[in-house]
Design an enzyme around this catalytic site. Structure first.
Site, mmCIF file in Angstrom:
data_model
loop_
_atom_site.group_PDB
_atom_site.id
_atom_site.type_symbol
_atom_site.label_atom_id
_atom_site.label_comp_id
_atom_site.label_asym_id
_atom_site.label_seq_id
_atom_site.Cartn_x
_atom_site.Cartn_y
_atom_site.Cartn_z
ATOM 1 N N CYS A 117 1.006 -1.203 -0.054
ATOM 2 C CA CYS A 117 -0.071 0.281 0.059
ATOM 3 C C CYS A 117 0.804 1.247 -0.015
ATOM 4 C CB CYS A 117 -0.869 -0.051 1.290
ATOM 5 S SG CYS A 117 -2.147 -1.405 1.164
ATOM 6 N N HIS A 257 -3.543 6.984 2.661
ATOM 7 C CA HIS A 257 -3.752 5.546 2.086
ATOM 8 C C HIS A 257 -5.351 5.179 2.827
ATOM 9 C CE1 HIS A 257 -3.948 1.813 0.968
ATOM 10 N NE2 HIS A 257 -3.749 1.360 2.187
ATOM 11 N N ASN A 287 -10.078 -0.272 0.314
ATOM 12 C CA ASN A 287 -8.671 -0.394 0.247
ATOM 13 C C ASN A 287 -8.370 -0.862 -0.999
ATOM 14 O OD1 ASN A 287 -5.836 -0.556 0.710
ATOM 15 N ND2 ASN A 287 -6.141 -1.390 2.626
HETATM 16 N N1 COA Z 1 -18.433 -8.995 10.307
HETATM 17 C C1 COA Z 1 -18.712 -9.260 11.585
HETATM 18 N N2 COA Z 1 -17.936 -9.404 12.420
HETATM 19 C C2 COA Z 1 -16.457 -9.480 12.388
HETATM 20 C C3 COA Z 1 -16.023 -9.318 11.035
HETATM 21 C C4 COA Z 1 -16.781 -8.958 9.838
HETATM 22 N N3 COA Z 1 -16.651 -8.686 8.719
HETATM 23 N N4 COA Z 1 -14.503 -9.451 10.953
HETATM 24 C C5 COA Z 1 -14.290 -9.584 12.205
HETATM 25 N N5 COA Z 1 -15.351 -9.770 12.954
HETATM 26 C C6 COA Z 1 -15.628 -10.113 14.407
HETATM 27 C C7 COA Z 1 -14.057 -10.578 14.904
HETATM 28 O O1 COA Z 1 -14.140 -12.131 14.668
HETATM 29 C C8 COA Z 1 -14.258 -10.150 16.208
HETATM 30 O O2 COA Z 1 -15.388 -11.258 16.903
HETATM 31 P P1 COA Z 1 -14.851 -11.768 18.348
HETATM 32 O O3 COA Z 1 -14.469 -10.708 19.174
HETATM 33 O O4 COA Z 1 -15.841 -12.681 18.658
HETATM 34 O O5 COA Z 1 -13.423 -12.578 18.183
HETATM 35 C C9 COA Z 1 -14.723 -9.115 16.271
HETATM 36 O O6 COA Z 1 -15.454 -8.870 15.020
HETATM 37 C C10 COA Z 1 -13.831 -7.902 16.648
HETATM 38 O O7 COA Z 1 -12.928 -8.078 15.774
HETATM 39 P P2 COA Z 1 -11.588 -7.108 15.631
HETATM 40 O O8 COA Z 1 -10.520 -7.921 14.638
HETATM 41 O O9 COA Z 1 -11.180 -6.824 17.169
HETATM 42 O O10 COA Z 1 -12.202 -5.844 14.896
HETATM 43 P P3 COA Z 1 -11.576 -4.408 14.770
HETATM 44 O O11 COA Z 1 -12.348 -3.443 15.549
HETATM 45 O O12 COA Z 1 -9.958 -4.502 15.089
HETATM 46 O O13 COA Z 1 -11.534 -4.377 13.119
HETATM 47 C C11 COA Z 1 -10.489 -4.486 11.335
HETATM 48 C C12 COA Z 1 -10.836 -5.274 12.383
HETATM 49 C C13 COA Z 1 -9.811 -5.638 10.238
HETATM 50 C C14 COA Z 1 -11.559 -3.702 10.515
HETATM 51 C C15 COA Z 1 -9.210 -3.628 11.850
HETATM 52 O O14 COA Z 1 -8.429 -4.392 12.669
HETATM 53 C C16 COA Z 1 -8.474 -2.819 10.881
HETATM 54 O O15 COA Z 1 -9.008 -1.879 9.829
HETATM 55 N N6 COA Z 1 -7.343 -3.144 10.744
HETATM 56 C C17 COA Z 1 -6.310 -2.889 9.693
HETATM 57 C C18 COA Z 1 -6.467 -3.466 8.300
HETATM 58 C C19 COA Z 1 -5.717 -2.804 7.201
HETATM 59 O O16 COA Z 1 -5.914 -1.881 7.047
HETATM 60 N N7 COA Z 1 -5.165 -3.610 6.530
HETATM 61 C C20 COA Z 1 -4.635 -3.435 5.157
HETATM 62 C C21 COA Z 1 -3.466 -2.594 5.410
HETATM 63 S S1 COA Z 1 -2.654 -1.661 3.968
#
Ligand code: COA
Length: 332
Positions: A117, A257, A287
């Site tokens: 990215c 980004h 993204n």
């Molecule tokens: N729909 C519903 N629930 C979901 C889900 C979805 N699409 N994806 C994950 N969950 C659940 C998880 O399983 C977890 O459940 P649990 O508590 O029962 O285990 C819960 O939601 C919370 O998950 P968590 O990973 O803590 O959520 P978060 O607030 O951290 O958000 C992301 C997850 C991926 C959105 C966030 O971590 C993020 O944006 N990270 C950066 C990723 C990124 O930018 N990647 C590209 C880099 S260039």
């Protein structure tokens, strides 16, 4: 070659998006998720998806043609093409060579650059050096991604985040003291495991087992990437401004980004910027890895949010882990 570095800037931008839209409601038919969860955790409502036949070079070609038209540059005038991508048409030859052929850029050298990215900012930095030192006059930077083809559509943690698109920028010499004022690039390979495609390379070549284990798809530790991104985006924004001899107060516009509105908001607050000084389009496109920034920049310029003389900041983070920021005095 001259001993005095020339000022270099972006003199034309273009972007290209596939027509096909995938909404959060469409994803609810594939994985256990909801519109409310995706929107509140990421800010994304929908994303674009390339057709079966379309590859990164097809999207990149269209963006490149638009950038060349905007810059009033003919394909034969291009000295170098750099394509930032993590979704190349194939391992080799480089996607840049395919775009070179399809553009008819017969005088251009061409190579790909892999910084995920952060790839567009890395490519701007590399491309601008060739012009600053007088080696080349015109460099085309393309960022093209077909993320929907490397996503595991059964993994709700990652499949909701990404979309397809391409952006391109033409770089040339610009008026003294305008254009790129500073770059801040970096990497931390100790975080390589947080975001990767495990198989298909020389470490774990493709086999029936790797295919059955879905190891050719993107794997991500979202929480680790999130923590890294929130800290790095702010830190390297400030560093790039310092390198340019500027402070937060000098900044007119931020093009970050487009990964997550919560990450962007943290960076915006660190810089003390008002909400209307930050470009956000991830609600519509998700993204698009390296393509996110040039598409956002292209739209912000087309809408008149960025004017000649404005100080703008680009900032990105991504797999590697990598990061990059650039301060630009808009030259056109
Ligand atoms: N729909 C519903 N629930 C979901 C889900 C979805 N699409 N994806 C994950 N969950 C659940 C998880 O399983 C977890 O459940 P649990 O508590 O029962 O285990 C819960 O939601 C919370 O998950 P968590 O990973 O803590 O959520 P978060 O607030 O951290 O958000 C992301 C997850 C991926 C959105 C966030 O971590 C993020 O944006 N990270 C950066 C990723 C990124 O930018 N990647 C590209 C880099 S260039």
């Amino acid at each position: 070659m001259s001993s005095n570095p020339r000022s270099v800037g972006i003199v034309g931008l273009g972007s290209w998006l596939p027509d096909n839209k995938i909404s959060n409601y469409d994803l609810m038919k594939l994985v256990d998720t909801s519109d409310e969860w995706i929107l509140s955790r990421t800010g994304i409502s929908e994303r674009r998806k390339a057709s079966e036949q379309e590859a990164a070079s097809d999207l990149g070609l269209m963006a490149a043609r638009r950038a060349l038209a905007a810059a009033n540059v003919r394909p034969e005038e291009i000295d170098l093409i750099i394509v930032a991508t993590i979704t190349p048409d194939m391992f080799f030859p480089a996607t840049a060579c395919l775009i070179q052929k399809n553009l008819g850029a017969i005088n251009a050298a061409a190579f790909d650059l892999s910084a995920a990215c952060s790839g567009f900012i890395y490519a701007l930095s590399v491309g601008s050096q060739f012009i600053a030192n007088g080696h080349y006059d015109t460099v085309l930077v393309v960022a093209a991604e077909v993320m929907t083809k490397i996503i595991n559509w059964e993994d709700r943690n990652s499949c909701i985040l990404f979309g397809d698109g391409a952006g391109a920028a033409v770089l040339q010499p610009v008026a003294k003291d305008s254009g790129f004022l500073s770059f801040e690039l970096g990497a931390d390979g100790t975080g390589a495991e947080y975001l990767q495609i495990p198989a298909g390379g020389s470490r774990k070549p493709a086999s029936l087992e790797t295919v059955l284990n879905k190891e050719h798809f993107l794997k991500m530790n979202g929480n680790e990437v999130f923590k890294f991104a929130v800290k790095k985006m702010g830190d390297i924004s400030v560093k790039a401004l310092e390198k340019a001899g500027l402070t937060e107060e000098d900044l007119d516009y931020l093009v970050p980004h487009q990964a997550n509105t919560r990450i962007i908001d943290a960076a915006r607050k660190r810089l003390g910027l008002a909400e209307d000084k930050v470009y956000i389009n991830l609600d519509k496109y998700g993204n698009m890895s390296s393509a996110s920034i040039p598409i956002a920049l292209s739209e912000a310029v087309a809408k008149g949010y960025i004017q000649k003389g404005n100080i703008i900041l680009l900032v990105a983070f991504g797999a590697g882990l990598t990061w990059g920021s650039a301060v630009i005095k808009w030259a056109i």
